[in-house]
Write an enzyme that holds these catalytic residues in place. Structure first.
Site, PDB file in Angstrom:
ATOM      1  N   ARG A   1       0.837  -1.202   0.000  1.00 22.18           N
ATOM      2  CA  ARG A   1       0.000   0.000   0.000  1.00 22.18           C
ATOM      3  C   ARG A   1       0.873   1.254   0.000  1.00 22.18           C
ATOM      4  O   ARG A   1       1.003   1.959  -0.986  1.00 22.18           O
ATOM      5  CB  ARG A   1      -0.954  -0.008   1.209  1.00 22.18           C
ATOM      6  CG  ARG A   1      -2.109   1.006   1.104  1.00 22.18           C
ATOM      7  CD  ARG A   1      -1.745   2.424   1.473  1.00 22.18           C
ATOM      8  NE  ARG A   1      -1.234   2.568   2.833  1.00 22.18           N
ATOM      9  CZ  ARG A   1      -0.766   3.703   3.316  1.00 22.18           C
ATOM     10  NH1 ARG A   1      -0.725   4.803   2.567  1.00 22.18           N
ATOM     11  NH2 ARG A   1      -0.301   3.757   4.555  1.00 22.18           N
ATOM     12  N   ASP A   2       1.532   1.522   1.102  1.00 21.76           N
ATOM     13  CA  ASP A   2       2.319   2.746   1.229  1.00 21.76           C
ATOM     14  C   ASP A   2       3.519   2.742   0.286  1.00 21.76           C
ATOM     15  O   ASP A   2       3.934   3.787  -0.207  1.00 21.76           O
ATOM     16  CB  ASP A   2       2.790   2.892   2.677  1.00 21.76           C
ATOM     17  CG  ASP A   2       3.144   4.316   3.042  1.00 21.76           C
ATOM     18  OD1 ASP A   2       3.026   5.196   2.182  1.00 21.76           O
ATOM     19  OD2 ASP A   2       3.543   4.553   4.189  1.00 21.76           O
TER      20      ASP A   2
ATOM     21  N   HIS B   1       4.794   4.075  12.916  1.00 22.29           N
ATOM     22  CA  HIS B   1       5.034   4.051  11.475  1.00 22.29           C
ATOM     23  C   HIS B   1       6.164   5.022  11.157  1.00 22.29           C
ATOM     24  O   HIS B   1       6.018   6.232  11.323  1.00 22.29           O
ATOM     25  CB  HIS B   1       3.746   4.475  10.750  1.00 22.29           C
ATOM     26  CG  HIS B   1       3.844   4.527   9.265  1.00 22.29           C
ATOM     27  ND1 HIS B   1       3.276   3.556   8.465  1.00 22.29           N
ATOM     28  CD2 HIS B   1       4.403   5.430   8.425  1.00 22.29           C
ATOM     29  CE1 HIS B   1       3.497   3.873   7.188  1.00 22.29           C
ATOM     30  NE2 HIS B   1       4.182   5.008   7.145  1.00 22.29           N
TER      31      HIS B   1
ATOM     32  N   HIS C   1       9.223   6.663   8.669  1.00 25.29           N
ATOM     33  CA  HIS C   1       9.849   6.912   7.375  1.00 25.29           C
ATOM     34  C   HIS C   1      11.322   7.193   7.624  1.00 25.29           C
ATOM     35  O   HIS C   1      11.727   7.580   8.722  1.00 25.29           O
ATOM     36  CB  HIS C   1       9.169   8.079   6.654  1.00 25.29           C
ATOM     37  CG  HIS C   1       7.870   7.710   6.016  1.00 25.29           C
ATOM     38  ND1 HIS C   1       7.657   7.749   4.660  1.00 25.29           N
ATOM     39  CD2 HIS C   1       6.712   7.252   6.553  1.00 25.29           C
ATOM     40  CE1 HIS C   1       6.425   7.351   4.382  1.00 25.29           C
ATOM     41  NE2 HIS C   1       5.826   7.047   5.523  1.00 25.29           N
TER      42      HIS C   1
ATOM     43  N   CYS D   1       4.866   9.660   0.768  1.00 22.58           N
ATOM     44  CA  CYS D   1       3.479  10.118   0.737  1.00 22.58           C
ATOM     45  C   CYS D   1       3.285  11.131  -0.391  1.00 22.58           C
ATOM     46  O   CYS D   1       3.990  12.146  -0.446  1.00 22.58           O
ATOM     47  CB  CYS D   1       3.108  10.757   2.078  1.00 22.58           C
ATOM     48  SG  CYS D   1       1.437  11.449   2.129  1.00 22.58           S
TER      49      CYS D   1
ATOM     50  N   ASN E   1       9.499   4.360   3.510  1.00 22.80           N
ATOM     51  CA  ASN E   1       9.349   3.832   4.857  1.00 22.80           C
ATOM     52  C   ASN E   1      10.650   3.186   5.309  1.00 22.80           C
ATOM     53  O   ASN E   1      11.513   2.834   4.500  1.00 22.80           O
ATOM     54  CB  ASN E   1       8.242   2.769   4.880  1.00 22.80           C
ATOM     55  CG  ASN E   1       6.884   3.327   4.555  1.00 22.80           C
ATOM     56  OD1 ASN E   1       6.153   3.778   5.425  1.00 22.80           O
ATOM     57  ND2 ASN E   1       6.530   3.300   3.281  1.00 22.80           N
TER      58      ASN E   1
END
Length: 315
Positions: free
Chosen positions: A13-14, A206, A208, A239, A248
Site C-alpha cells: 500500500r504505502d 510508522h 519513514h 506520501c 518507509n
C-alpha cells in the site's frame, strides 16, 4: 518488555502508491503471497481511495479477495473516509485503517477537510461498522508536518484522547509521515499517549527514513513500550501529499535489528531479502534500506546472531 514484536508490512500500500508505472494486479497478489510465506502475518494490502488521486491503488477490491485466501494472513486496508470504509467492507475487508492527520494543513492536503471533520467522520464510520470489522487509526503527521513543521506534543495528545474516547478497543498508530521525527520526540509522545489513554487496545509506530532515523525512532518507540511496527520491504514509500518524504523504514532492516537484539519477529530474513530486492527493482520505485546491500556483500542472507548466541557463548 515483551519478547516479541509484531511487524506490519506496508509495501503493497504505502510502498506501491507513489509508483507511477502500473504494477499488474497479479504482481501485487504474488508479492503479498511471498511476504506472507516469509512470515509477515499482517500486511497492508491496499487502500480504498479515489482512483484519480492515486491510480496505483485502484485494484484494492481484487487484492482483498485474493488476500482472503492466504492462510494465516491478517490483511488490512487503509480508508480516509466513512464512505470509503463502506466500500471496503462491501468488498470483504475486515480490518480497516482509518487515516487522519494531526496537522490541519496536511489533513487539508490529504483529505480536503479540517481535522475536526475527519474525527466526526471517523465516529460515523464506527457507528456503521459490522461487529466483525477491526479498526486501527493511523495518525499522520503525529510528529512533523511538511507544511507546519514540528508538531507540539500537547495538542497531538488532545486529539489522541478525543479519538480514543470514541472507541478504545482499537490500535492507534503514531505516524512519522515526513521522516523528520527524532528518537526523543517519538519516545515522549509514545509514553505520554500510553499514559493519557491506558485503555487503548494497542499502540503502533510508522517510521519513514527520510533523514536516516527510521531505525533509531523505531527503537525509541520500542523502548517507550510500543510493540507493533510498520515497515516496507525494500524501503519503498513516500506520501504523495507530503512533499519531500521518502520511503518507509525497510522491513529487512527492522527484522535484522530486532533479531540481532534477540527479539523475535517471526519473519525469515533469508526469505524476505529476495522479495525486498524484487520490489525495490520495480520501475518507478523509490527504494531504501541498508540490510539488503550489507548482506549481499557477504554473499549470503543469514539470520542475524541473536541473544541466544551470546547466552551459548557464556555457557
Amino acid at each position: 518488555m515483551t519478547a516479541t514484536v509484531d511487524l506490519v508490512e506496508v509495501a503493497p500500500r504505502d510502498g506501491f502508491q507513489p509508483i507511477g508505472p502500473w504494477i499488474p494486479t497479479e504482481t501485487k497478489i504474488a508479492t503479498v503471497r511471498r511476504l506472507a510465506a516469509a512470515g509477515l502475518r499482517r500486511i497492508e494490502i491496499g487502500s480504498f481511495v479515489s482512483a484519480s488521486a492515486i491510480p496505483q491503488l485502484r485494484d484494492a477490491a481484487a487484492l482483498v479477495e485474493a488476500a482472503a485466501a492466504i492462510p494465516g494472513l491478517r490483511p488490512q486496508v487503509l480508508v480516509p473516509t466513512a464512505k470509503r470504509a463502506r466500500e471496503a467492507v462491501a468488498a470483504g475487508a475486515r480490518f480497516l485503517v482509518y487515516v487522519l492527520s494531526a496537522s490541519e494543513a496536511h489533513n487539508w492536503s490529504n483529505v480536503r477537510r479540517p481535522v475536526a471533520e475527519s474525527a466526526e467522520d471517523y465516529a460515523r464510520m464506527l457507528d456503521a461498522l459490522p461487529a466483525d470489522v477491526a479498526v486501527r487509526i493511523n495518525l499522520a503527521t503525529a510528529f512533523d508536518c511538511p507544511f507546519d513543521g514540528r508538531m507540539a506534543v500537547p495538542p497531538v495528545l488532545d486529539l489522541i484522547g478525543r479519538l480514543a474516547a470514541l472507541r478504545p478497543d482499537v490500535e492507534i498508530c503514531l505516524c512519522d509521515t515526513t521522516g523528520r521525527a527524532t528518537p526523543d520526540h517519538v519516545a515522549q509522545l509514545a509514553s505520554a499517549a500510553a499514559a493519557r489513554c491506558p485503555d487503548v487496545a494497542a499502540w503502533a509506530y510508522h517510521a519513514h527514513d527520510t533523514y536516516g532515523l527510521g531505525l533509531a525512532t523505531t527503537y525509541a518507540a520500542y523502548q517507550a513500550g510500543i510493540r507493533v511496527f510498520d515497515a516496507a520491504a525494500g524501503g519503498l514509500g513516500g506520501c504523495p501529499f507530503a512533499p519531500g518524504a521518502t520511503g518507509n523504514v525497510a522491513t529487512e532492516d527492522v527484522v535484522w535489528m530486532f533479531e540481532r537484539m534477540g527479539i523475535p519477529t517471526g519473519v525469515a530474513l533469508d526469505a524476505l531479502l529476495p522479495i525486498a530486492a524484487d520490489v525495490a527493482a520495480l520501475p518507478g520505485a523509490s527504494a531504501g534500506g541498508r540490510a539488503r546491500a550489507a548482506l549481499a556483500s557477504r554473499g549470503a542472507c543469514p539470520v542475524p546472531e541473536a541473544a541466544g548466541a551470546a547466552a551459548k557463548a557464556q555457557a
